[in-house]
Write an enzyme that holds these catalytic residues in place. Structure first.
Site, PDB file in Angstrom:
ATOM      1  CG  HIS A  94      17.053   1.028  -1.858  1.00 12.82           C
ATOM      2  ND1 HIS A  94      15.691   1.215  -1.745  1.00 12.82           N
ATOM      3  CD2 HIS A  94      17.531   2.144  -2.474  1.00 12.82           C
ATOM      4  CE1 HIS A  94      15.373   2.390  -2.258  1.00 12.82           C
ATOM      5  NE2 HIS A  94      16.469   2.963  -2.720  1.00 12.82           N
ATOM      6  CG  HIS A  96      14.473   3.339  -7.065  1.00 15.83           C
ATOM      7  ND1 HIS A  96      14.921   4.568  -7.463  1.00 15.83           N
ATOM      8  CD2 HIS A  96      14.775   3.264  -5.745  1.00 15.83           C
ATOM      9  CE1 HIS A  96      15.482   5.214  -6.439  1.00 15.83           C
ATOM     10  NE2 HIS A  96      15.410   4.428  -5.385  1.00 15.83           N
ATOM     11  CG  ASP A 119       2.967 -19.064   1.163  1.00 19.90           C
ATOM     12  OD1 ASP A 119       2.476 -19.569   2.192  1.00 19.90           O
ATOM     13  OD2 ASP A 119       2.668 -19.437   0.009  1.00 19.90           O
ATOM     14  CG  HIS A 170      13.124   6.459  -1.773  1.00 23.92           C
ATOM     15  ND1 HIS A 170      14.119   6.725  -0.862  1.00 23.92           N
ATOM     16  CD2 HIS A 170      13.732   5.850  -2.822  1.00 23.92           C
ATOM     17  CE1 HIS A 170      15.275   6.315  -1.340  1.00 23.92           C
ATOM     18  NE2 HIS A 170      15.067   5.781  -2.523  1.00 23.92           N
ATOM     19  CE1 TYR A 228       5.047 -25.113   0.495  1.00 21.65           C
ATOM     20  CE2 TYR A 228       7.353 -24.482   0.680  1.00 21.65           C
ATOM     21  CZ  TYR A 228       6.229 -24.694  -0.091  1.00 21.65           C
ATOM     22  OH  TYR A 228       6.290 -24.468  -1.424  1.00 21.65           O
TER      23      TYR A 228
HETATM   24 ZN   LIG Z   1      16.515   4.803  -3.683  1.00 19.51          ZN
END
Ligand SMILES: [Zn+2]
Length: 231
Positions: A94, A96, A119, A170, A228
């Site tokens: 996660h 930002h 891809d 978010h 590939y």
């Molecule tokens: Zn966050």
């Protein structure tokens, strides 16, 4: 020394070097499904203070901290929801990161407008619906995971084919079979967000590529028919 904690700590250094995170923003976890645990970043600890013994192990079954003196990332219940629902997912990142967060704030998906995107992601990277007041006030982090899972179910998306999402207002979550893939997906996602932002500016009405082009590029790199790269 615990291998899972080593892996998670090392992956956080990759994440810190990726340019995707500033300050203590962002977190990463890796799951060991056989052991029924995942390890995640401690809450609020700067990236340059991380070490394997500071990673926090959490039970996949109960969500309880198994060991470690530090509190786990506040986003831990989101990771738990995703591991429980997306059974092939081995690691979650996660951030930002700037452009992906910009589109999340605009509540716009990252559109699959070309082969660079296809891809890695077999179609648009979706944006969740905004969370309701009661979802934010009670069990906010768990409900963040719930709305992500809801988005994939309602849009009939495979989390293996589209290993990322934008949480409305978010930011992005990305995942993969292991830590290296999850970090790579988070990096590519940021690049694709920037591309789509510019595409929206220069040609808001540009037509979508055919499904056959998207599938061609995705499937030549993924799945049993992939050809590939090197064997
Ligand atoms: Zn966050």
């Amino acid at each position: 020394m615990n291998t899972l904690r080593d892996t998670v700590c090392r992956a956080h250094l990759d994440l810190a070097n990726s340019g995707l995170v500033i300050g203590t923003f962002g977190n990463l976890s890796v799951v060991d499904r056989a052991a029924g645990v995942f390890a995640i970043k401690p809450s609020g600890v700067p990236y340059d203070r991380l070490s394997p013994d500071r990673m926090v192990r959490v039970s996949l079954m109960t969500g309880a901290v198994i060991d470690g003196d530090l509190r786990p990332s506040s986003d831990t219940p989101t990771h738990l929801e995703l591991y429980r629902a997306f059974v092939d997912c081995g690691a979650i990142v996660h951030t930002h990161s700037e452009y992906a967060t910009m589109l999340a704030q605009a509540r716009l998906p990252i559109r699959c407008m070309g082969t660079t995107h296809a891809d890695y992601f077999r179609g648009d990277v979706p944006v969740t619906r905004p969370m309701r007041e009661e979802e934010v006030e009670r069990d906010y982090e768990k409900n963040t995971g719930v709305v992500i899972v809801e988005t994939f179910r309602s849009e009939r998306l495979s989390p293996a084919d589209v290993p990322a999402v934008l949480v409305a207002n978010h930011g992005p979550f990305a995942w993969g079979p292991d830590a290296a893939h999850a970090v790579e997906h988070a990096r590519v996602l940021e690049y694709l967000a920037r591309l789509d932002w510019r595409a929206r500016l220069v040609a808001p009405d540009a037509p979508r590529p055919g499904r056959f082009l998207i599938d061609k590029h995705y499937l030549r790199k993924h799945g049993p028919g992939a050809y590939y790269g090197q064997k």
